[in-house]
Scaffold this motif. Structure first.
Motif, short mmCIF file in Angstrom:
data_model
loop_
_atom_site.label_atom_id
_atom_site.label_comp_id
_atom_site.label_asym_id
_atom_site.label_seq_id
_atom_site.Cartn_x
_atom_site.Cartn_y
_atom_site.Cartn_z
N MET A 1 0.72 -1.32 0.04
CA MET A 1 0.00 -0.03 0.03
C MET A 1 0.81 1.03 0.11
O MET A 1 1.87 1.31 0.35
N LYS A 2 0.24 2.23 -0.40
CA LYS A 2 0.99 3.56 -0.45
C LYS A 2 1.22 4.00 1.18
O LYS A 2 0.47 3.98 1.96
N VAL A 3 2.35 4.44 1.65
CA VAL A 3 2.70 4.91 2.68
C VAL A 3 3.13 6.32 2.64
O VAL A 3 4.21 6.59 1.84
N ARG A 4 2.81 7.15 3.55
CA ARG A 4 3.22 8.36 3.47
C ARG A 4 4.11 8.70 5.04
O ARG A 4 3.31 8.63 6.20
N TYR A 5 5.20 9.00 4.88
CA TYR A 5 6.04 9.26 5.96
C TYR A 5 5.95 10.81 6.40
O TYR A 5 6.29 11.73 5.51
N LEU A 6 5.60 11.20 7.64
CA LEU A 6 5.47 12.16 8.30
C LEU A 6 6.84 12.61 8.97
O LEU A 6 7.37 11.77 9.42
N SER A 7 7.29 13.92 8.70
CA SER A 7 8.46 14.11 9.42
C SER A 7 8.30 14.56 10.66
O SER A 7 7.65 15.67 11.18
N LEU A 8 9.10 13.84 11.69
CA LEU A 8 8.79 14.30 13.03
C LEU A 8 9.76 15.57 13.34
O LEU A 8 9.12 16.35 14.14
N SER A 9 10.77 15.75 12.84
CA SER A 9 11.67 17.07 13.05
C SER A 9 10.85 18.23 12.73
O SER A 9 11.08 19.23 13.35
N ASP A 10 9.91 18.09 11.69
CA ASP A 10 9.06 19.23 10.98
C ASP A 10 7.74 19.32 11.71
O ASP A 10 7.00 19.91 11.16
N ASP A 11 7.56 18.31 12.64
CA ASP A 11 6.15 18.27 13.34
C ASP A 11 5.21 18.32 12.42
O ASP A 11 4.03 18.78 12.62
N GLU A 12 5.39 17.58 11.31
CA GLU A 12 4.21 17.25 10.47
C GLU A 12 3.07 16.66 10.81
O GLU A 12 1.86 16.71 10.50
N HIS A 13 3.25 15.91 12.16
CA HIS A 13 2.22 15.15 12.78
C HIS A 13 1.17 16.01 13.39
O HIS A 13 -0.02 15.66 13.90
#
Length: 220
Positions: free
Chosen positions: A28-40
């Motif tokens: 499946m498609k996986v979208r990784y969020l950047s922890l250092s950029d606080d994308e979450h």
């Protein structure tokens, strides 16, 4: 709409889902969020998961924001190679092993590894020694669970393995990145102390597509 998994590289809960996909043979498609950029914590992601946590699954109008619920959805949506068994007895056995990992093992790992990875702990203080004792106890528990079987809940990989393996591998990561501190805490010769667990981890790593589940930042 193709399901999309949102996670952060190295997140144990997100890793559960990725490994569950490996066990089921899903891609499946996986979208990784950047922890250092606080994308979450970004507005766009908070619309998906108002708690700002990972993982989340989005499939059309379906939004699921809990790792175990995602694994359950995957099992219902794609029936081949079930993660939660095909009989009431298997279902109960898998859930028992899964809850051991999500509760007792996860709590121990958090107490041990959060100070090391995120708080800059450099010395083995009393709190870390106590956390290390807890983790060692849980590793022995896992060793006994593997007596006479190849995987956490039987002879085939299940949700219990998908949940347990990331915890064990992140412990190994601490050994790689903080060898002196982990040695001081007693984490030496683990393959000899826990041979069944060591062999189990190698079996997980031998699954087709396993490398797709690994934290992407580890290869950078």
């Amino acid at each position: 709409m193709e399901p999309t998994i949102y996670t952060i590289s190295g997140s144990p809960r997100g890793w559960r889902v990725l490994l569950g996909m490996v066990i089921k043979g899903l891609d499946m498609k996986v979208r990784y969020l950047s922890l250092s950029d606080d994308e979450h914590k970004s507005d766009s992601y908070l619309e998906i998961n108002p708690r700002g946590r990972v993982p989340s699954l989005v499939a059309g109008d379906v939004v699921i924001t809990d790792s175990l619920a995602i694994l359950s959805w995957l099992d219902q949506q794609f029936s081949e190679l079930p993660l939660f068994g095909s009989s009431p007895e298997e279902h109960a056995r898998i859930w028992s092993a899964t809850r051991d990992a999500t509760d007792k093992l996860r709590d121990g790992m958090n107490s041990l590894l959060l100070p090391i990875f995120f708080k800059g702990a450099e010395t083995a203080n009393q709190d870390l020694h106590e956390a290390a004792d807890t983790v060692m106890y849980e590793l022995q528990w896992l060793e006994s669970r593997l007596d006479g079987q190849d995987f956490m809940a039987g002879d085939t990989p299940t949700a219990a393995d998908a949940v347990t393996y990331p915890e064990i591998r992140i412990l190994a990561r601490a050994l790689e990145t903080h060898p002196n501190l982990m040695t001081e805490l007693g984490f030496v010769d683990l393959d000899q102390k826990f041979p069944k667990g060591h062999a189990w981890a190698r079996r997980i790593e031998g699954l087709d597509g396993f490398e797709k589940s690994l934290p992407v930042h580890w290869s950078n």
